[in-house]
Scaffold this motif. Structure first.
Motif, PDB file in Angstrom:
ATOM      1  N   LYS A 158      -2.597 -11.762   3.146  1.00  0.00           N
ATOM      2  CA  LYS A 158      -4.158 -11.610   3.417  1.00  0.00           C
ATOM      3  C   LYS A 158      -4.425 -10.880   4.612  1.00  0.00           C
ATOM      4  CE  LYS A 158      -5.882 -14.058  -0.230  1.00  0.00           C
ATOM      5  NZ  LYS A 158      -7.061 -14.142  -1.028  1.00  0.00           N
ATOM      6  N   ARG A 159      -3.268 -10.833   5.498  1.00  0.00           N
ATOM      7  CA  ARG A 159      -3.523 -10.207   6.930  1.00  0.00           C
ATOM      8  C   ARG A 159      -3.582  -8.608   6.550  1.00  0.00           C
ATOM      9  NH1 ARG A 159       1.599 -11.840  10.109  1.00  0.00           N
ATOM     10  NH2 ARG A 159       2.130 -11.966   7.755  1.00  0.00           N
ATOM     11  N   MET A 160      -4.674  -8.072   7.051  1.00  0.00           N
ATOM     12  CA  MET A 160      -4.573  -6.570   6.559  1.00  0.00           C
ATOM     13  C   MET A 160      -3.168  -5.789   6.802  1.00  0.00           C
ATOM     14  SD  MET A 160      -7.318  -3.768   8.171  1.00  0.00           S
ATOM     15  CE  MET A 160      -8.876  -4.860   8.113  1.00  0.00           C
ATOM     16  N   SER A 161      -2.684  -5.969   7.828  1.00  0.00           N
ATOM     17  CA  SER A 161      -1.196  -5.327   8.077  1.00  0.00           C
ATOM     18  C   SER A 161      -0.074  -5.766   7.272  1.00  0.00           C
ATOM     19  CB  SER A 161      -0.884  -5.740   9.522  1.00  0.00           C
ATOM     20  OG  SER A 161      -0.713  -7.056   9.885  1.00  0.00           O
ATOM     21  N   ALA A 162      -0.436  -6.677   6.567  1.00  0.00           N
ATOM     22  CA  ALA A 162       0.784  -7.319   5.647  1.00  0.00           C
ATOM     23  C   ALA A 162       0.441  -7.081   4.226  1.00  0.00           C
ATOM     24  CB  ALA A 162       1.101  -8.803   5.890  1.00  0.00           C
ATOM     25  N   ASN A 163      -0.901  -6.601   3.802  1.00  0.00           N
ATOM     26  CA  ASN A 163      -1.476  -6.416   2.476  1.00  0.00           C
ATOM     27  C   ASN A 163      -0.112  -5.533   1.740  1.00  0.00           C
ATOM     28  OD1 ASN A 163      -2.605  -5.382   0.233  1.00  0.00           O
ATOM     29  ND2 ASN A 163      -4.481  -5.571   1.211  1.00  0.00           N
ATOM     30  N   PRO A 164       0.349  -5.802   0.810  1.00  0.00           N
ATOM     31  CA  PRO A 164       1.603  -4.877   0.252  1.00  0.00           C
ATOM     32  C   PRO A 164       1.037  -3.536  -0.217  1.00  0.00           C
ATOM     33  CG  PRO A 164       1.183  -6.696  -1.122  1.00  0.00           C
ATOM     34  CD  PRO A 164       0.375  -7.012   0.236  1.00  0.00           C
ATOM     35  N   VAL A 165      -0.006  -3.568  -0.440  1.00  0.00           N
ATOM     36  CA  VAL A 165      -0.933  -2.130  -0.896  1.00  0.00           C
ATOM     37  C   VAL A 165      -0.813  -1.438   0.331  1.00  0.00           C
ATOM     38  CG1 VAL A 165      -2.939  -0.861  -1.612  1.00  0.00           C
ATOM     39  CG2 VAL A 165      -2.170  -3.362  -2.504  1.00  0.00           C
ATOM     40  N   ALA A 166      -0.770  -1.638   1.520  1.00  0.00           N
ATOM     41  CA  ALA A 166      -0.805  -0.954   2.673  1.00  0.00           C
ATOM     42  C   ALA A 166       0.682  -0.429   2.971  1.00  0.00           C
ATOM     43  CB  ALA A 166      -1.332  -1.486   3.807  1.00  0.00           C
ATOM     44  N   ASN A 167       1.659  -1.197   2.367  1.00  0.00           N
ATOM     45  CA  ASN A 167       3.127  -0.725   2.407  1.00  0.00           C
ATOM     46  C   ASN A 167       3.666  -0.686   0.779  1.00  0.00           C
ATOM     47  OD1 ASN A 167       5.665  -0.718   3.427  1.00  0.00           O
ATOM     48  ND2 ASN A 167       5.721  -2.769   3.964  1.00  0.00           N
ATOM     49  N   GLY A 168       3.070   0.250   0.284  1.00  0.00           N
ATOM     50  CA  GLY A 168       3.152   0.420  -1.089  1.00  0.00           C
ATOM     51  C   GLY A 168       4.860   0.394  -1.505  1.00  0.00           C
TER      52      GLY A 168
END
Lengths: 596, 596
Positions: A158-168
Motif C-alpha cells: 500500500k506504500r506508494m513506493s512499493a506499489n507493484p504497478v510502479a515496479n511493473g
C-alpha cells in the motif's frame, strides 16, 4: 483521474492556463472530453477539506460510470471527472524575500532564497518557514516522528513506493508465443521468391495477440494496414471510444476494446507504450522510418532511464523491451518522395548506452520473424528493427535464418565464390550489405560480377545485427577484432552497401584493421519522387555503381574492367532515362532473380 | 484566421475531432481562445454561399477588434473567429466504388479507385465524376478556358503563388547590425579572465533587437534568462496576451508587444520561427542542448526544404538562416543531471545536406560574438551554435577571435611549444579541442605537460567550425587533405577533446591520413548530478585523463612518464573523492588559470 495542479508559474513565466478566463479553462477540458472540477484556494485547512470532498465526489462518479457500463454490458465514453487544483506556487513558503513576492509567483521556482552561509535575514526566513510546520507537534524530544502519525502511513504494497504497478517488472509475465517457425516463407532457391516482409510478420503478430489478449498491444500512427500488419485485425480491432457511424462496419476495424492503438501522434503512442511496459505489459510499435524522429527526445529519455535502472537500481525488476519497428523505408518512397527519406534514427540510437540498445536489419521475412521473436522475449532493451513492407526477394530458409540472426553477421556461402577448396584461398573483395533493399542490390551486383569476371573471388557478407560492427569493448554484441578480420580479411577491399547514412558504418567500424579499405555506400540525401532503382542510383547503392566501386578498388581485373565499367555507366544512363520516361523501372530490374 | 477543414478521415481512420459531440468540439476551440463558426453540409452550391457569408462575418469581426484596439490604443485579446468547415472527405468524388462507400469515408484518401488500364467499370466511374464538373461550360471547343472565367483570376502579386509573403526572401531586408567588436571582452593574457559567454552575447542581441524592432525576434522555451540572454529585456519584453496581475510589474518582463517569444513548447517555437523566416524576417532560437531533440523532425524537414529550394527552385528568393543556439550544455548540469546530458543534436545535423548546414563551437565570448554576427547575416542555412552560459575562461582578443573564427580551425600559438625556430621542428603530439569546456580541459592538460615534460612539443589546435574536419569534397567548409595534414601532421598522435559524442569526430574525419592515430574523447553517457570536474573525469575529457592519453601514445617520454601517469591517476581519485564529499570541485580546479 488527471489532476492539474494549476499553480500558475513555470521557472520564469506565468503558465498560459492560469491566465486565461475560467470559462476558457473549463471549455478546454470539456473539449478534451472531461468534466472538470475546480478546487481553488490558499488556506491549507480549508483546501484539504475541499480536496477530500471533491475527490470523493469524483470517485463516486467514476464508480457510477463503471457500474453502468458493467451492468448494461455496453461500452460508452463517459465525460470522466478531472480536478483542476488551483493553489499558489511555493504554497506556505516565504511570502516575500528581499521585498519581492515569492509565494504565488514564479520566484518560488527551485530556490526561493539562497545565501544560507552569508545572509542572516534569509536564515531567519527559512527558520520561520520551517517552524510553520510545527515540528514540536510532529516529533518527540528525540526528533522521532510521533507514533500516532507514523501509524497513519500505509504498510507493505500500500506504500506508494512499493506499489507493484510502479515496479511493473514484478507483475510482468512472459508472452505466450506461437512458434515463429510456423510462419516461415518456403523456397527452393535463394533470391527467387518475393514476399512482403512485414505482411508475414503481421500473421505472427496476429497470433501473438490471440494468445495474449490481456497484456499485449500494437501501437502505430494510423499505419497498421499501410505497414502491412493488418492481419492483426482478424483477432482484435483498433481502440475507438468516440462516435460510430454505420459505414464503420465496412472495414474501419474499430472497437471500444480493440488492442491496436492508432493515433496520428507518435508522441502519444510512445507515451502510451512506455507506460504500458513500465506497468508490466508488452508492446510493439511500428512507424514510418522518416517520422520516428518525432520521438527522438522520448527515446533518449527512455534509454537513459533504462540504463540507470539496469546499472544502479537493483530493486527495480526488468520490464519488457521497447520494440520499435521502422517500416515504409527510405528506399521505397515512390510516391511520397524526399520528405519521407530519413534513415537517421539509428544514428541517434548508437549514441545511447550499449547496455540497452539493439538494432536489427533483417534482410528477409524469415529473418524478420526470428528477430521479432527474439525481441518480444527480451527485457530492458530498446530493440529497433528496420524492415520494409514492399515485395522483396527472400534469401534464407527458416533454419538458415535462425542461424544467421543468431550470429548477427555471416557469410552467405551460396552468394560467395571465394572458397575453391584450396589452402591459399582468399577473396579478392568482400561484398557486405545491411538492410533488405541494399542486400538485393549487392546480390545483383554479385551476379553481374559472376558474368563479367568469373575469376573474381567475392565473399558475400550480410549484417543483421548492426552492433556486430563495433568492437566487443564498445558493445556486448561487438565482434572481436580477430573475428572481424577473419570475416572481412585484414586487408581486402570491402564494399559495404548500407541501408542508412553511410558514415554511420565508419563511426561503428573506425577501430577495425585498415578501416580505410571499407568503402561504404548508403543514403546521402539525394532523393525525390523516384522509382526504386532511380533512387538507388542517385545515392549509388545500386548494382551498377557497386560493380564500378569494385572495379575501382580491385587492381587485378585487367583491361576488361575498363569495358565493363563503361557498360555499367551506360546501364545507369539507360535505366535513369527509362525510369524518367515511364515512371517505373525496367521489367528486368523489377523481376530480377538470383540464378546461380 | 484558422479554418479547420473537418472532413472526418485520415488514411485509414476517422479523425477524433469529427467523432466527438459538437458541444465538445465547440468547447475545445473556445478553450483554445477562439470563437468557432461552423459551416457544415455537402451540397456544393449551398455550401459556397454559406462559406462566403460566414467568411464575411468573420472578417467584419476581425476588423471590429482591430479598430477597437487601434482607436483605444490598448491591446486586448479578442476571442478571434475561426471556421470549422465540415464537409465530406472526397467531396463530389464517386459515392461508392465496388460496393464500398468512398465519398465521405476514409476510402477517399489518396486513390479512390485504381485499375485504369484494366477495369472498365472504374473508367466509367472516373468519366462520370469528371463530367460532373461540366467541362463543356468551362472550356471552349478547343479545350481553352473560357474568357469569362479566365478573367476572374487575379493578376500579378494578387495571385496566390506570386504573393511575396509566400516567397518571403523577396521582402527580406538585411538586419541593421551594431558592430559586434564593441561588445568584446578584453584581457591582458589568454586563459585568465572568466566571463559568462552567452551573457556577452545577450548584450549584442539586445542592440540587434533595438535596431530591428519590426523584423527580428528571439525564441526560447522559458529560458531566455536561464540562458543568460536577459539583457534583451532592456529593449523589449516577452509577448504575453493573456491576463496580467499587479505583481507582473516586478520582473516578469511581459508585454503585449514583446518581441521575445517564450513558451515551454519547442515545437511551437520552431514552427513560429520557420514561419517568421519564410515570410522574410529574422530570428534567433536558443534552447537547452539536451532538449533540442524535441524538434529533430522539424529540423530535418526544414533542412530538406532549404536544400531543395537552393538547388532546384530558382524563383524562390533566399530567406534568413535558421539560427539555433544550444546552451546549458551537457558538461554543466550540476543540479539537473543525466536527463539533461545529450550533445547528440549535431550528429543529426551532419546527416543533412552540406549545402545548408553549419555547426559552430565558439570557445569563448569573443568567438561567440564573431560567430553570431556571421550567422545573423547569412541566408538559407541552418546555423547551429553550441555555447555555454556559465563562467568560462576567455582566450582570444577580439582581433584574434575574428581571425580564428574566419579560419574555423587554427593553431593557438601561445598554447603550443612545437615551434622552436628550427627547420626540423615538428610536434610530438597534437592537442586538439572543440567546444568551450573541452578547450579548458585540454589547456589545463597542456599546462601539466609543460610542468612535467618541458621537452615535449605540443601543438594546440582549436576547432570552431566543425565541418572543417570533413574533406572539401564532402562539405564546402572542409579542409583539403593537404591543409589537414599541415595542421595535424600526417602521422603524429592527435588527442582530440570534443564537446559531443566522440565517435562523431571519427565519422567526420574518417577519410583523413592515418585517421587511426586520432584519439577522441567526448561524452559517452556517463553522468549523474556531478560537479563539472567529476563529470569530465567520468567521461575522460578531463585534464588528468588527457595527460594519461598522451603518455600512452607518445613513446619518447621515458621512465618519468610512468610516475607522472601514476600521479594523474592519484589526482583523479583525489578529485573524485573531494567532489563526492564536498559537492563541489577543489578551488585549484575551479580557479585554474593559464599561466604561461
Amino acid at each position: 483521474m488527471p489532476i492539474l495542479n494549476l499553480n500558475g508559474y513555470k521557472i520564469a513565466n506565468p503558465t498560459i492556463l492560469s491566465r486565461i478566463s475560467s470559462e476558457e479553462l473549463e471549455n478546454l477540458f470539456k473539449g478534451y472530453g472531461y468534466t472538470p472540477y475546480l478546487v481553488e484556494g490558499s488556506d491549507p485547512e480549508t483546501m484539504h477539506q475541499k480536496m477530500a470532498t471533491v475527490m470523493e465526489e469524483c470517485i463516486v462518479k467514476i464508480r457510477e460510470y463503471q457500474s453502468e457500463a458493467r451492468s448494461n454490458n455496453k461500452a460508452f465514453r463517459p465525460r470522466w471527472p478531472m480536478i483542476i487544483l488551483r493553489t499558489p506556487k511555493g504554497w506556505t513558503g516565504p511570502k516575500d524575500v528581499d521585498g519581492h513576492k515569492v509565494e504565488g509567483f514564479w520566484r518560488a521556482h527551485q530556490v526561493p532564497m539562497g545565501g544560507m552561509h552569508s545572509n542572516p535575514e534569509h536564515v531567519r526566513l527559512l527558520e520561520e518557514w520551517m517552524k510553520d510546520y510545527k515540528p514540536e507537534e510532529l516529533f518527540d524530544e528525540n526528533g522521532t516522528l510521533i507514533r500516532e502519525l507514523k501509524e497513519l502511513a500505509p504498510v507493505g504494497i500500500k506504500r506508494m513506493s512499493a506499489n507493484p504497478v510502479a515496479n511493473g517488472g514484478l507483475l510482468r509475465k512472459d508472452l505466450k508465443l506461437p512458434d515463429f517457425r510456423d510462419y516461415a516463407v518456403t523456397m527452393d532457391k535463394p533470391g527467387t521468391v518475393e514476399v512482403e516482409n512485414t505482411r508475414v510478420l503481421g500473421k505472427f503478430l496476429r497470433d501473438v495477440m490471440k494468445k495474449n489478449m490481456t497484456n499485449f498491444r500494437v501501437f502505430g500512427p494510423d499505419e497498421t494496414a499501410s505497414n502491412r500488419l493488418q492481419d492483426i485485425y482478424e483477432v482484435t480491432k483498433k481502440t475507438w471510444m468516440a462516435d460510430y457511424l454505420p459505414e464503420d462496419r465496412d472495414g474501419s476495424q474499430l472497437s471500444p476494446d480493440g488492442r491496436v492503438m492508432e493515433m496520428l501522434s507518435e508522441h502519444t503512442l510512445e507515451g502510451w507504450l512506455e507506460t504500458y511496459l513500465l506497468t508490466g505489459r508488452h508492446g510493439f510499435f511500428h512507424t514510418y522510418e522518416a517520422f520516428v524522429h518525432v520521438i527522438d527526445s522520448m527515446f533518449n529519455q527512455h534509454a537513459k532511464w533504462l540504463d540507470i535502472c539496469k546499472k544502479h537500481v537493483p530493486w527495480r525488476a526488468p520490464v519488457s523491451s521497447l520494440n520499435l519497428m521502422l517500416s515504409s523505408l527510405v528506399w521505397r518512397q515512390d510516391h511520397n518522395g524526399f520528405s519521407h527519406q530519413d534513415p537517421g534514427f539509428v544514428d541517434l540510437v548508437t549514441n545511447k548506452s550499449a547496455d540497452v540498445t539493439r538494432i536489427y536489419f533483417p534482410p528477409d521475412a524469415n529473418c524478420l520473424l526470428s528477430v521479432a521473436d527474439h525481441c518480444l522475449r527480451s527485457k530492458d532493451y530498446i530493440n529497433v528493427i528496420v524492415a520494409d513492407k514492399q515485395n522483396h526477394l527472400q534469401y534464407l530458409t527458416m533454419e538458415e535464418a535462425i542461424k544467421h540472426c543468431t550470429k548477427g553477421i555471416g557469410i552467405w556461402e551460396w552468394a560467395s565464390n571465394d572458397d575453391c577448396g584450396k589452402a591459399a584461398d582468399e577473396p579478392d573483395v568482400v561484398m557486405a550489405c545491411c538492410g533488405d533493399i541494399p542486400t538485393t542490390e549487392s546480390l545483383a551486383a554479385t551476379a553481374i560480377l559472376r558474368e563479367e569476371f568469373p575469376e573474381l573471388k567475392v565473399r558475400f557478407i550480410n549484417v543483421v545485427d548492426l552492433y556486430r560492427l563495433q568492437t566487443e569493448t564498445e558493445h556486448p554484441h561487438g565482434l572481436s577484432n580477430k573475428e572481424f578480420d577473419i570475416l572481412f580479411t585484414p586487408d581486402k577491399p570491402v564494399i559495404f552497401n548500407f541501408h542508412g547514412y553511410p558514415w554511420l558504418i565508419h563511426k561503428l567500424a573506425y577501430r577495425r584493421t585498415n578501416q580505410e579499405r571499407i568503402h561504404v555506400r548508403g543514403y546521402k540525401e539525394e532523393g525525390n519522387i523516384n522509382t526504386p532503382l532511380e533512387l538507388a542510383i542517385l545515392n549509388q547503392i545500386d548494382r551498377f555503381n557497386l560493380v564500378i566501386d569494385i572495379i575501382d578498388r580491385v587492381d587485378k581485373l585487367g583491361s576488361k574492367a575498363v569495358y565493363v565499367r563503361e557498360r555499367m555507366r551506360n546501364a545507369i544512363i539507360d535505366n535513369l532515362a527509362y525510369a524518367h520516361e515511364e515512371g517505373m523501372d525496367r521489367s528486368e530490374v523489377v523481376n530480377w532473380k538470383w540464378s546461380y
